[in-house]
Scaffold this motif. Sequence first.
Motif, PDB file in Angstrom:
ATOM      1  N   SER A  88      63.133  14.083 -22.224  1.00  0.00           N
ATOM      2  CA  SER A  88      63.089  14.336 -20.783  1.00  0.00           C
ATOM      3  C   SER A  88      61.675  14.687 -20.363  1.00  0.00           C
ATOM      4  O   SER A  88      61.047  15.573 -20.953  1.00  0.00           O
ATOM      5  CB  SER A  88      64.029  15.485 -20.411  1.00  0.00           C
ATOM      6  OG  SER A  88      65.365  15.129 -20.691  1.00  0.00           O
ATOM      7  N   ALA A  89      61.180  14.009 -19.343  1.00  0.00           N
ATOM      8  CA  ALA A  89      59.796  14.205 -18.906  1.00  0.00           C
ATOM      9  C   ALA A  89      59.518  15.643 -18.477  1.00  0.00           C
ATOM     10  O   ALA A  89      58.470  16.197 -18.808  1.00  0.00           O
ATOM     11  CB  ALA A  89      59.463  13.241 -17.772  1.00  0.00           C
ATOM     12  N   HIS A  90      60.440  16.253 -17.756  1.00  0.00           N
ATOM     13  CA  HIS A  90      60.180  17.581 -17.198  1.00  0.00           C
ATOM     14  C   HIS A  90      60.152  18.689 -18.248  1.00  0.00           C
ATOM     15  O   HIS A  90      59.780  19.817 -17.932  1.00  0.00           O
ATOM     16  CB  HIS A  90      61.185  17.910 -16.087  1.00  0.00           C
ATOM     17  CG  HIS A  90      62.599  17.998 -16.539  1.00  0.00           C
ATOM     18  ND1 HIS A  90      63.382  16.879 -16.744  1.00  0.00           N
ATOM     19  CD2 HIS A  90      63.376  19.068 -16.824  1.00  0.00           C
ATOM     20  CE1 HIS A  90      64.579  17.267 -17.123  1.00  0.00           C
ATOM     21  NE2 HIS A  90      64.602  18.588 -17.192  1.00  0.00           N
ATOM     22  N   THR A  91      60.521  18.388 -19.489  1.00  0.00           N
ATOM     23  CA  THR A  91      60.473  19.412 -20.547  1.00  0.00           C
ATOM     24  C   THR A  91      59.309  19.203 -21.511  1.00  0.00           C
ATOM     25  O   THR A  91      59.131  20.009 -22.420  1.00  0.00           O
ATOM     26  CB  THR A  91      61.780  19.428 -21.361  1.00  0.00           C
ATOM     27  OG1 THR A  91      61.930  18.182 -22.044  1.00  0.00           O
ATOM     28  CG2 THR A  91      62.979  19.702 -20.478  1.00  0.00           C
ATOM     29  N   THR A  92      58.544  18.143 -21.329  1.00  0.00           N
ATOM     30  CA  THR A  92      57.466  17.823 -22.264  1.00  0.00           C
ATOM     31  C   THR A  92      56.105  17.950 -21.602  1.00  0.00           C
ATOM     32  O   THR A  92      55.968  17.774 -20.392  1.00  0.00           O
ATOM     33  CB  THR A  92      57.609  16.382 -22.798  1.00  0.00           C
ATOM     34  OG1 THR A  92      57.441  15.468 -21.707  1.00  0.00           O
ATOM     35  CG2 THR A  92      58.951  16.167 -23.476  1.00  0.00           C
ATOM     36  N   SER A  93      55.093  18.223 -22.400  1.00  0.00           N
ATOM     37  CA  SER A  93      53.738  18.332 -21.858  1.00  0.00           C
ATOM     38  C   SER A  93      53.268  16.999 -21.288  1.00  0.00           C
ATOM     39  O   SER A  93      52.697  16.950 -20.194  1.00  0.00           O
ATOM     40  CB  SER A  93      52.774  18.846 -22.927  1.00  0.00           C
ATOM     41  OG  SER A  93      52.736  17.966 -24.040  1.00  0.00           O
ATOM     42  N   ALA A  94      53.524  15.899 -22.001  1.00  0.00           N
ATOM     43  CA  ALA A  94      53.100  14.578 -21.518  1.00  0.00           C
ATOM     44  C   ALA A  94      53.842  14.213 -20.234  1.00  0.00           C
ATOM     45  O   ALA A  94      53.250  13.679 -19.292  1.00  0.00           O
ATOM     46  CB  ALA A  94      53.337  13.520 -22.592  1.00  0.00           C
ATOM     47  N   GLY A  95      55.131  14.493 -20.204  1.00  0.00           N
ATOM     48  CA  GLY A  95      55.909  14.206 -18.999  1.00  0.00           C
ATOM     49  C   GLY A  95      55.413  14.995 -17.803  1.00  0.00           C
ATOM     50  O   GLY A  95      55.263  14.455 -16.702  1.00  0.00           O
ATOM     51  N   LYS A  96      55.142  16.270 -18.005  1.00  0.00           N
ATOM     52  CA  LYS A  96      54.631  17.101 -16.911  1.00  0.00           C
ATOM     53  C   LYS A  96      53.287  16.580 -16.412  1.00  0.00           C
ATOM     54  O   LYS A  96      53.029  16.543 -15.206  1.00  0.00           O
ATOM     55  CB  LYS A  96      54.496  18.550 -17.358  1.00  0.00           C
ATOM     56  CG  LYS A  96      55.824  19.236 -17.590  1.00  0.00           C
ATOM     57  CD  LYS A  96      55.592  20.632 -18.130  1.00  0.00           C
ATOM     58  CE  LYS A  96      56.877  21.303 -18.536  1.00  0.00           C
ATOM     59  NZ  LYS A  96      56.648  22.672 -19.041  1.00  0.00           N
ATOM     60  N   ALA A  97      52.413  16.178 -17.348  1.00  0.00           N
ATOM     61  CA  ALA A  97      51.099  15.663 -16.963  1.00  0.00           C
ATOM     62  C   ALA A  97      51.231  14.397 -16.124  1.00  0.00           C
ATOM     63  O   ALA A  97      50.524  14.221 -15.123  1.00  0.00           O
ATOM     64  CB  ALA A  97      50.257  15.397 -18.211  1.00  0.00           C
ATOM     65  N   MET A  98      52.156  13.515 -16.502  1.00  0.00           N
ATOM     66  CA  MET A  98      52.333  12.273 -15.748  1.00  0.00           C
ATOM     67  C   MET A  98      53.054  12.511 -14.428  1.00  0.00           C
ATOM     68  O   MET A  98      52.678  11.944 -13.402  1.00  0.00           O
ATOM     69  CB  MET A  98      53.061  11.242 -16.610  1.00  0.00           C
ATOM     70  CG  MET A  98      52.193  10.748 -17.775  1.00  0.00           C
ATOM     71  SD  MET A  98      52.959   9.436 -18.752  1.00  0.00           S
ATOM     72  CE  MET A  98      54.067  10.384 -19.810  1.00  0.00           C
TER      73      MET A  98
END
Length: 152
Positions: free
Chosen positions: A35-45
């Motif tokens: 899930s994007a909202h739980t990951t550093s890469a997802g949050k950055a994007m």
Amino acid sequence: MHLATLVGTEIHHLDGIEATTHALRFGLRTGVRLSAHTTSAGKAMLAELPCDEVNARYGVALSGARGPELDIDLEKIHKGIEQTRLQRIGVNFEESEAGVAAFAVSLGVINGERAAFSIAMPFARYAQGDVDRFAAHLLAVAQETREALGDG
């Protein structure tokens, strides 16, 4: 270090390089979707997207067959995105996986795909002052990558 792309509300780890100099290390996640909202890469994007696009992506996810079982709090997601915008990097302290600390920077859009670099480590190896140091290195690598791709 991992290279990830954003697909809907998930990140896909496309490739990575595993550090081998530490006895206590984090393994590669190549091929793993999170899930994007739980990951550093997802949050950055996600932090590079307008709010209405974030809402649209999560609206699609929530309206799908798995929507009712997803743990999505849009207000919390937007607060995290705003924090990421201020810090200029995404951070994840055991949000996507227990025992993991991760840091990421968006690379923007490359060949039509939104991409990010992330670094992850066992939480036990993380020290309070690491965020600033990792941010400086990640931001420098992202800028070098953009320049090498002619997008700097």
